[in-house]
Design a protein around this motif. Sequence first.
Motif, PDB file in Angstrom:
ATOM      1  N   UNK A   1      29.154  14.266  66.008  1.00  0.00           N
ATOM      2  CA  UNK A   1      30.083  13.868  67.079  1.00  0.00           C
ATOM      3  C   UNK A   1      31.424  14.573  66.935  1.00  0.00           C
ATOM      4  N   UNK A   2      31.929  14.622  65.707  1.00  0.00           N
ATOM      5  CA  UNK A   2      33.241  15.238  65.486  1.00  0.00           C
ATOM      6  C   UNK A   2      33.198  16.732  65.808  1.00  0.00           C
TER       7      UNK A   2
ATOM      8  N   UNK B   1      38.587  10.136  60.711  1.00  0.00           N
ATOM      9  CA  UNK B   1      37.703  10.165  61.889  1.00  0.00           C
ATOM     10  C   UNK B   1      36.297   9.721  61.505  1.00  0.00           C
TER      11      UNK B   1
ATOM     12  N   UNK C   1      35.398   7.888  58.964  1.00  0.00           N
ATOM     13  CA  UNK C   1      35.399   6.456  58.621  1.00  0.00           C
ATOM     14  C   UNK C   1      35.381   5.600  59.885  1.00  0.00           C
ATOM     15  N   UNK C   2      36.197   5.999  60.850  1.00  0.00           N
ATOM     16  CA  UNK C   2      36.263   5.223  62.096  1.00  0.00           C
ATOM     17  C   UNK C   2      34.895   5.164  62.767  1.00  0.00           C
ATOM     18  N   UNK C   3      34.255   6.323  62.895  1.00  0.00           N
ATOM     19  CA  UNK C   3      32.942   6.363  63.560  1.00  0.00           C
ATOM     20  C   UNK C   3      31.902   5.590  62.757  1.00  0.00           C
ATOM     21  N   UNK C   4      31.912   5.774  61.437  1.00  0.00           N
ATOM     22  CA  UNK C   4      30.904   5.104  60.611  1.00  0.00           C
ATOM     23  C   UNK C   4      31.118   3.591  60.578  1.00  0.00           C
ATOM     24  N   UNK C   5      32.365   3.162  60.706  1.00  0.00           N
ATOM     25  CA  UNK C   5      32.632   1.719  60.702  1.00  0.00           C
ATOM     26  C   UNK C   5      32.057   1.060  61.952  1.00  0.00           C
ATOM     27  N   UNK C   6      31.593   1.889  62.905  1.00  0.00           N
ATOM     28  CA  UNK C   6      30.921   1.361  64.101  1.00  0.00           C
ATOM     29  C   UNK C   6      29.411   1.548  63.989  1.00  0.00           C
ATOM     30  N   UNK C   7      28.932   1.790  62.774  1.00  0.00           N
ATOM     31  CA  UNK C   7      27.493   1.833  62.555  1.00  0.00           C
ATOM     32  C   UNK C   7      26.874   3.218  62.670  1.00  0.00           C
ATOM     33  N   UNK C   8      27.703   4.216  62.999  1.00  0.00           N
ATOM     34  CA  UNK C   8      27.183   5.575  63.192  1.00  0.00           C
ATOM     35  C   UNK C   8      27.030   6.234  61.816  1.00  0.00           C
ATOM     36  N   UNK C   9      25.833   6.763  61.516  1.00  0.00           N
ATOM     37  CA  UNK C   9      25.632   7.291  60.168  1.00  0.00           C
ATOM     38  C   UNK C   9      26.383   8.623  59.971  1.00  0.00           C
ATOM     39  N   UNK C  10      26.472   9.055  58.726  1.00  0.00           N
ATOM     40  CA  UNK C  10      27.292  10.212  58.364  1.00  0.00           C
ATOM     41  C   UNK C  10      26.917  11.460  59.171  1.00  0.00           C
TER      42      UNK C  10
END
Lengths: 250, 363
Positions: free
Chosen positions: B328-329, B311, B313-322
Motif C-alpha cells: 500500500x505504501x 506509516x 505501524x498505522x496500517x498494521x494496527x488496522x489488521x493489514x499485514x506487513x
Amino acid sequence: MSTLEIRGLKVSVETEQGAVEILKGVDLTIKSGETHAIMGPNGSGKSTLAYSIAGHPKYTITSGTVTLDGADVLEMTVDERAKAGLFLAMQYPVEVPGVSVSNFLRTAATALRGEAPKLREWVGEVRAAMESLKMDPSFAQRNVNEGFSGGEKKRHEIMQLELLKPKFAILDETDSGLDVDALRIVSEGVVRAKDASQCGVLLITHYTRILRYIKPDFVHVFANGRIVEEGGPELADKLEANGYAEYVTA
Amino acid sequence: MTTLQSNILENHTPTGREEAWRFTPLKRLGGMHDGTATPAERNSLAVKGALPTGATFAHQEIIAVTQTDDAIVNRIREFTTKGAVLTIAANAEISEPIFLNRTSFGTDTAEFSRVLIKAGNHSKSVVVLENTGDTHLAEDLEIVVEPGAHLTLIALQEWGSKTIHAARHHAIVDRDATFKSIVVTVGGDLVRLLPTVDFISPGASCDLSGVYFATAGQFFEHRMFVDHKVPNAKSRVNYKGALAGDKAHTVWIGDVFIRAAAEGTDTYELNRNLLLSDGARADSVPNLEIETGEIVGAGHASTTGRFDDEQLFYLMSRGINMDDARRLVVRGFFNEIVSEIGIAEIQERIMARIDDELAKAGK
C-alpha cells in the motif's frame, strides 16, 4: 464476554541516554461493555500504555503480561493484535500519501473480516458511518490523513472504530484539539460503536470534558508510569475540582 | 565552463569521466556508445490498433530537428537517415490515445532507431510508447510541439531483464505549447533516458514526470535537461523511484538552465527515492543554473528515504499485514504520478508490475 488483562506491565524506551523506564508496573482489567477512563498529567505514560498494547516497535516490554481472553497479546505482531480485536484510535494519526481513505478502509476491513466485504453493502456501511460523523462524501477519495484538520483526523479514527468493530478500543486523547461541536460528534460515534458491539473502551484523556459525553464506569488516575488511584465516575469530578497536583508531587 | 555547459559532450566515445556519463556503467551499454555494437535498422516501432483520424505514421527519411552532442545519438544518425514519423495534423483534437508498440528482436544486434513525433499547431493528443521484451536499443526520439499544441507522451519501459536501452527524448516546445511526458521504467538490465526540453518561444510549458523501480543488479538512469532560453516558459519535473535488492542503482539528474533572456521563468523540480533494502544506491542530483534574477520562481528538492515505520505501524494496527502494508505504501508513493497516465488499463498494469517488483525484492 471478552477480557483484556494487563498485569505488572513495565515498558521502557531507548533514548540517547540509554533505556528509560516509562511504565513501572501497570495492572488493569477491562471487560466487554465497560468504559475505563485513564486520566493523568502530561508525561505520565498514558500514551505509552496505549502504544505498548498496540505493539508499536518503539516500546520495549521489560516485564509483565497483556492477555486478551487468555491469549498472549505481547507475542502477536501489530496486525495480529488488530485481528485479535484490539483497536487504537491515535492521538496523532499518520499520513499515508497516495492511499485513499476508501482503499485503506476496505483493505483493513478485508484483513479483519478475513474476506472482502460485499461491495454494495460496504459502500452503504461507509456512507452511513461518514454521515453519522458529519463527514463530507468527498472525504473517502482523499489520501489517508493527508491535509486533514485535527478534527477530521479524529473523525476518521472514530469512523474506523465504527466500521472495524473491535472487541476493545483504546482511545488515545481522542478529545485533544477538538472544539465543542467536534467533541460531541466524535463522542457520539464512540458511544454508538460501543452500544452496537458492546466493546470495552479504554479512554485516555487529560481533561474531564469528554466524560460528559462518554460516561466511564471506572476512572484510573495515572501518574509516573503507574495507576495511583482508582474509583468510579465520582473520581473524575474530584479531578475536575482539584487537578492532578496531589499526584505529581514527588 | 559551467557544470551545465560541460554536459555538452564533444562528439567522441565517452570515457566515463564526462559529467554526462559519470554514473553510467559503460561496459554494460553493449557497445552502443563506442562503435562495437552491431547496429541494425529493424523498424520495430509500429502502430498498435487503428490510427485515429488526424494522425499519420510512416517509416521515412528524417531530417534532424535537434542538435546533439550525445555520442549514442550521433552514432544512430551516422548509421541511418530513416526512421518512424508520427504526425498529428494541425488543429486535430484526438481524444483516444495513439499506441506505438516496439517489438523486440533479441539481443544479437542493436537496433539503432530514429523516431520523430510532430504535434501540429493547436493539436491535442496522447501518444503511448510501449516497450516490452528483450532487446538492445539505441533510440533518437525527437519531438516537435508546434505553437499552441498539447502533446502528452507516455513512454513505458516494461522491458525484460536482458534489455539495454539508451534513449534521448528531445522535445522542442514552441509558443504557448504544452509538452507533458510521463516516463515509466520498471524493466531492463540498463536503461538510460535523456528527457530534454528546449523552449523556443515564450509561453511554452513542460511537465516531465516519471517513476522507476530498480531491483537487484538493475541500472536505471534518468537525466533531464530543461533549457529555458526564452521568457515566460514554465517547467515542472517530478520523478519518483524505488529501489530494492543488491546493486540496484538509479540515477536521477535534473539539469535546469535559466539563461539571461529567460525572464519570467517558472520552474520546479523534484526527485524522491524510496530505498527498500540495503545494498541499493540512488543518486539524485538536482542542478539549477540561473543567469537572470527576473523570474517567477525556481526551486528543486530531492529526498531519499526508507519505509516510514509510523506509516507501516498505522496500517498494521488496522489488521493489514506487513506485506500488504508495504505494498500500500509503495503504491501510494507512486500513485501521484501513475494516476496522471489517465488510462486505467495501463495504470493497473504498471501498479501490478510494481507489486511484482516489490514481491521479487522480498524483505
